[in-house]
Write a protein that holds these residues in place. Sequence first.
Motif, PDB file in Angstrom:
ATOM      1  N   ARG A  13      41.457  27.227  38.127  1.00 30.55           N
ATOM      2  CA  ARG A  13      40.576  28.370  38.295  1.00 30.55           C
ATOM      3  C   ARG A  13      39.475  28.290  37.246  1.00 30.55           C
ATOM      4  N   ASP A  20      37.637  32.717  33.604  1.00 26.98           N
ATOM      5  CA  ASP A  20      37.720  34.148  33.900  1.00 26.98           C
ATOM      6  C   ASP A  20      37.774  34.917  32.579  1.00 26.98           C
ATOM      7  N   ARG A  39      32.291  39.923  33.911  1.00 25.93           N
ATOM      8  CA  ARG A  39      33.596  39.281  33.874  1.00 25.93           C
ATOM      9  C   ARG A  39      33.613  38.114  34.842  1.00 25.93           C
ATOM     10  N   GLU A  92      40.149  39.087  45.118  1.00 29.30           N
ATOM     11  CA  GLU A  92      40.694  40.082  44.190  1.00 29.30           C
ATOM     12  C   GLU A  92      39.862  41.357  44.123  1.00 29.30           C
ATOM     13  N   ASP A 121      44.409  41.901  40.126  1.00 29.34           N
ATOM     14  CA  ASP A 121      43.124  42.597  40.176  1.00 29.34           C
ATOM     15  C   ASP A 121      42.940  43.363  41.475  1.00 29.34           C
ATOM     16  N   ARG A 140      44.507  47.965  35.170  1.00 25.19           N
ATOM     17  CA  ARG A 140      45.784  47.247  35.055  1.00 25.19           C
ATOM     18  C   ARG A 140      46.368  47.241  33.654  1.00 25.19           C
TER      19      ARG A 140
HETATM   20 MG    MG Z   1      42.422  38.182  38.505  1.00 26.98          MG
END
Ligand code: MG
Length: 581
Positions: free
Chosen positions: A337, A340, A363, A436, A460, A470
């Motif tokens: 990924r 992030d 983000r 997400e 998310d 969260r």
């Molecule tokens: Mg996420």
Amino acid sequence: MNELVLKGVPAAGGIASGEAFILDNQEFIVPQRIISAHEADSEVARFEEAIEQTRREIRSLQKKITQDMGIQHAQILDAHLLVLDDPMLREQVTRGIQHDKNAAEYAFIKVMKSYVKTLSQIQDEYLRERTSDVNDIAKRVLKHLMDESKWHDLDNLHSDSAVVAHDLSPSDAVSMFNTRIMAFVTDIGGRTSHTAIIAKSLGVPAVVGLKDATLRITNGDHLIVDGNKGLVIVNPTVPTQELYAKEQSKINASLAKLGDLKELPAQTIDGKRVFILANLELSSEIKNARKFGAEGVGLYRTEFLYMNRLDLPSEEEQYQAYKQVAEAVAPLPLTIRTLDLGGDKFISSVQIPKDMSPFLGVRAIRFCLERPDIFKTQLRAILRASVHGRIQMMYPMISGIGELRRANAILNDVRRSLRDEHIVFDEQMKIGVMIEVPSAVMTADMLAKEAGFFSIGTNDLIQYTLAVDRVNEKIAHLYEPAHPAVLRMIQRTIDAGHNEGIHVGLCGEMASDPVLAFLLLGLGLDELSMSPSSILTVKKMVRGLRFSDVVRVTQEAMGLSTGQEVEEYVSAQLRRLVPNL
Ligand code: MG
Ligand code: PEP
């Protein structure tokens, strides 16, 4: 001492006991103490000695970090040594002692505070970020100037400690890698905060969101941390200790039995196959992924490569890291990924605005699109590594087709320059999209036409669908994975992906909970990716079920109106269908 039971949010499973270690991250108050003229020389000497002790301490810490984690992590402390060697600092503190008649600790903190103030007003992002180094060095020196028993930080951590903190950042948690932490306990945080996720990867139980644990637990208290039920038992009685010892041996026995499933496929009795993969934060977890029979890595969270250091990882360093992971996972697939950052993950080397609502701010892919320099370096490293295993790549937090196209345009630039430089890479590497954000779900039909695969990030997706932060323990009870809205989001994403013939996986924490994994199986996911320690339990569940039953129960559950009803219903059905789970 009376036993005290505290209830919080279960964040990482398992049971552990240890001595409480209160991690104090608060600002230290140094009272002003005026000295008499004849004390000045000895105060200056005391200050010089504290500087020397700190220098020795940092050098030995650097040695240890180099051995455990490599030289690049040790270099993070070079900046601290530079501050200690600054002649201006010595001069100003000495003046503060001799002229203003301040005690060493007060003269020192006064100068350090003026440094912090100046740094925090500087325009240059990199220099502004250095305030945390100055604060850190201030603490280290003060520790030698003041009563040490008042100080609790990670350097004083000894074996078998359960760390109790108001908050722990994901980078704090990663820095505890290779220490003998038995458990994490925090006042704030939710089940899917990245600190909780790191606790899982370190293999220690964690209970978060306890609200006032740091006030109710005293340093040195004996703690049992029950990460399964979200309980912290402070100074347990002998009968409680015996009860937990029994519970622990039961868990160990059933884990040992699960080992037999390692080589077997995750397939239902009537032949429905699902793939179970591992989530990875630290490369050291690969051995766990293998131990528990993961069929690949469904989510490699690369941002942890960027943490706990002052510089950004170079293309070469990232290339080596991705190559090493890809080779260790091969011939199984590795899904990398892209970066992030933001939300609850920040790093020292770049200033990311601390927005009012960081999860809704700059983000993940938004940050990468704003900083193509950082993004391109990572993409080059991933592409170069792609010839060393079965790598695929995905973008986090895509909110619509425009963002996907912008990210792909940058990727295509990078591909072109690699071709120009005659650097080989996998031209066919699949590029996936994490789903997400609700807007991605609602446009999943469009995204599916241009994505190589989908991976649903429910950590998310739940927070954005239900508007429940969260990491906020105050509303942790509203964070409901089985909420009908969430289940419909997932269903819609799977259908959209399958309509276009692409693979749909899920890598949020809900995949590791058997009751929720049951629903995910019934909704038709192709792949579940989870923390390695949960793989065998989920596999056992899959192998104990008929897919026809799973689909029937899931369809019935989809007709229920609250998350609680769904969980209760599925849980009861699961107990009936696989009684020995
Ligand atoms: Mg996420
Ligand atoms: C998710 O959001 O579900 C996910 C897997 O990504 P992260 O937890 O890193 O945000």
